[in-house]
Write a protein that holds these residues in place. Structure first.
Motif, mmCIF file in Angstrom:
data_model
loop_
_atom_site.group_PDB
_atom_site.id
_atom_site.type_symbol
_atom_site.label_atom_id
_atom_site.label_comp_id
_atom_site.label_asym_id
_atom_site.label_seq_id
_atom_site.Cartn_x
_atom_site.Cartn_y
_atom_site.Cartn_z
ATOM 1 N N SER A 7 -31.746 -9.946 -2.839
ATOM 2 C CA SER A 7 -32.388 -8.680 -2.492
ATOM 3 C C SER A 7 -31.522 -7.495 -2.890
ATOM 4 O O SER A 7 -32.017 -6.484 -3.391
ATOM 5 N N ALA A 8 -30.217 -7.617 -2.662
ATOM 6 C CA ALA A 8 -29.303 -6.538 -3.036
ATOM 7 C C ALA A 8 -29.337 -6.291 -4.540
ATOM 8 O O ALA A 8 -29.342 -5.143 -5.004
ATOM 9 N N LYS A 9 -29.366 -7.369 -5.301
ATOM 10 C CA LYS A 9 -29.426 -7.222 -6.757
ATOM 11 C C LYS A 9 -30.748 -6.604 -7.196
ATOM 12 O O LYS A 9 -30.792 -5.738 -8.082
ATOM 13 N N ALA A 10 -31.858 -7.035 -6.559
ATOM 14 C CA ALA A 10 -33.173 -6.492 -6.903
ATOM 15 C C ALA A 10 -33.281 -5.009 -6.532
ATOM 16 O O ALA A 10 -33.963 -4.244 -7.218
ATOM 17 N N ASN A 11 -32.597 -4.606 -5.469
ATOM 18 C CA ASN A 11 -32.666 -3.217 -5.013
ATOM 19 C C ASN A 11 -31.720 -2.283 -5.765
ATOM 20 O O ASN A 11 -31.813 -1.066 -5.634
ATOM 21 N N ALA A 12 -30.793 -2.841 -6.525
ATOM 22 C CA ALA A 12 -29.791 -2.026 -7.211
ATOM 23 C C ALA A 12 -30.425 -1.168 -8.307
ATOM 24 O O ALA A 12 -31.375 -1.582 -8.967
ATOM 25 N N THR A 13 -29.882 0.010 -8.474
ATOM 26 C CA THR A 13 -30.303 0.866 -9.581
ATOM 27 C C THR A 13 -29.804 0.259 -10.892
ATOM 28 O O THR A 13 -28.910 -0.590 -10.899
ATOM 29 N N GLU A 14 -30.368 0.686 -11.998
ATOM 30 C CA GLU A 14 -29.929 0.175 -13.302
ATOM 31 C C GLU A 14 -28.457 0.480 -13.536
ATOM 32 O O GLU A 14 -27.719 -0.344 -14.090
ATOM 33 N N ARG A 15 -28.019 1.627 -13.073
ATOM 34 C CA ARG A 15 -26.612 1.998 -13.228
ATOM 35 C C ARG A 15 -25.711 1.084 -12.403
ATOM 36 O O ARG A 15 -24.644 0.660 -12.865
ATOM 37 N N LEU A 16 -26.149 0.761 -11.183
ATOM 38 C CA LEU A 16 -25.364 -0.116 -10.316
ATOM 39 C C LEU A 16 -25.311 -1.541 -10.859
ATOM 40 O O LEU A 16 -24.281 -2.224 -10.765
ATOM 41 N N LYS A 17 -26.400 -2.007 -11.462
ATOM 42 C CA LYS A 17 -26.451 -3.377 -11.987
ATOM 43 C C LYS A 17 -25.395 -3.619 -13.066
ATOM 44 O O LYS A 17 -24.967 -4.758 -13.274
ATOM 45 N N LEU A 18 -24.953 -2.565 -13.731
ATOM 46 C CA LEU A 18 -23.956 -2.708 -14.787
ATOM 47 C C LEU A 18 -22.572 -3.064 -14.243
ATOM 48 O O LEU A 18 -21.720 -3.577 -14.976
#
Length: 266
Positions: free
Chosen positions: A89-100
């Motif tokens: 869920s945390a990964k799905a909720n992350a912004t594109e910038r955060l996912k990097l």
């Protein structure tokens, strides 16, 4: 994408707590208003929006609310949780910038699978109260933090949920409220290490329209998980009826969340 600090073998998560929070993952954000309010309080209290560092670790990240709020100031963001579904869920909720710069770690805060002195910041909001051994958790935070590293935490402490605890006593039945560690237990654990410690206690309240609504606000975020201190059988129909009758005569239904804010510098 940068690689996370050197990892050690993760230990098996605490199964019961992990299962409760995994089941709650897909509905957590619908019930987590008070948890978000407490996280926002931690961010303001610790001035976290202006915090900048290399590697930050979120212990008990849940659905990733802290990361969305404050990860921009950090080069790497490590989400750690005992629940695989919460990490998803945390990964799905992350912004594109955060996912990097975000990495997920399935582990228990008692045994953090990171190398010594590998983290600049440790954050945690409303997670560490599920840890049965504060001393071990503090030991692990001290171990993984770099010199001059900082931990900023919000931990629910006793006597939280006193409304429910008093209700159980009023109907002359054993309390089903989890026995959370006290503020002194946590502060004593930190004082065993050469930290610079700043702390504050605050109480947050959630309003409820009935007993079912109150209990769902707890179970909806996985917080009906029991620690070893409170091994109990499920709530029976008869117990629910007695509790409900008690609360029908109360002027309001509030749950109290006693929270210890702690900032520690190594």
């Amino acid at each position: 994408m940068h690689e996370p600090p050197a990892l050690m073998q993760a230990v098996k998560p605490k199964r019961v707590v992990a299962e409760h929070f995994s089941r709650a993952a897909n509905r957590y954000d619908r019930h987590a208003q008070i948890q978000k309010e407490i996280a926002d309080g931690l961010i303001d209290w610790g001035s976290l929006q202006t915090s900048k560092s290399g590697v930050a670790l979120d212990l008990g990240c849940g659905t990733g609310y802290l990361g969305k709020r404050i990860a921009d100031g950090h080069a790497q963001w490590l989400n750690l949780d005992v629940s695989l579904e919460m990490l998803k869920s945390a990964k799905a909720n992350a912004t594109e910038r955060l996912k990097l710069k975000e990495h997920s770690i399935l582990a228990d805060a008692h045994y953090i699978p990171l190398a010594n002195s590998s983290v600049d910041r440790v954050y945690s909001s409303m997670a560490l109260q599920w840890c049965e051994h504060p001393q071990q958790v503090v030991k692990e935070m001290f171990r993984v933090l770099k010199p001059q590293g900082r931990a900023v935490l919000a931990i629910m402490v006793s006597p939280s949920f006193s409304t429910l605890d008093n209700a159980w006593r009023a109907i002359k039945m054993p309390s089903r409220v989890n026995a959370f560690a006290s503020p002194m237990q946590w502060l004593s654990a930190f004082q065993a290490y050469p930290w610079k410690v700043r702390s504050s206690e605050e109480c947050f309240y959630s309003e409820h329209r009935g007993l079912s609504h109150m209990l769902k606000s707890i179970s909806g975020v996985g917080a009906s998980a029991q620690t070893a201190l409170t091994a109990q059988s499920p709530l029976s129909k008869n117990e629910f009826i007695k509790l409900d009758e008690y609360f029908t005569h109360q002027s309001s239904l509030q749950l109290d969340y006693r929270v210890l804010f702690i900032e520690c510098s190594k």
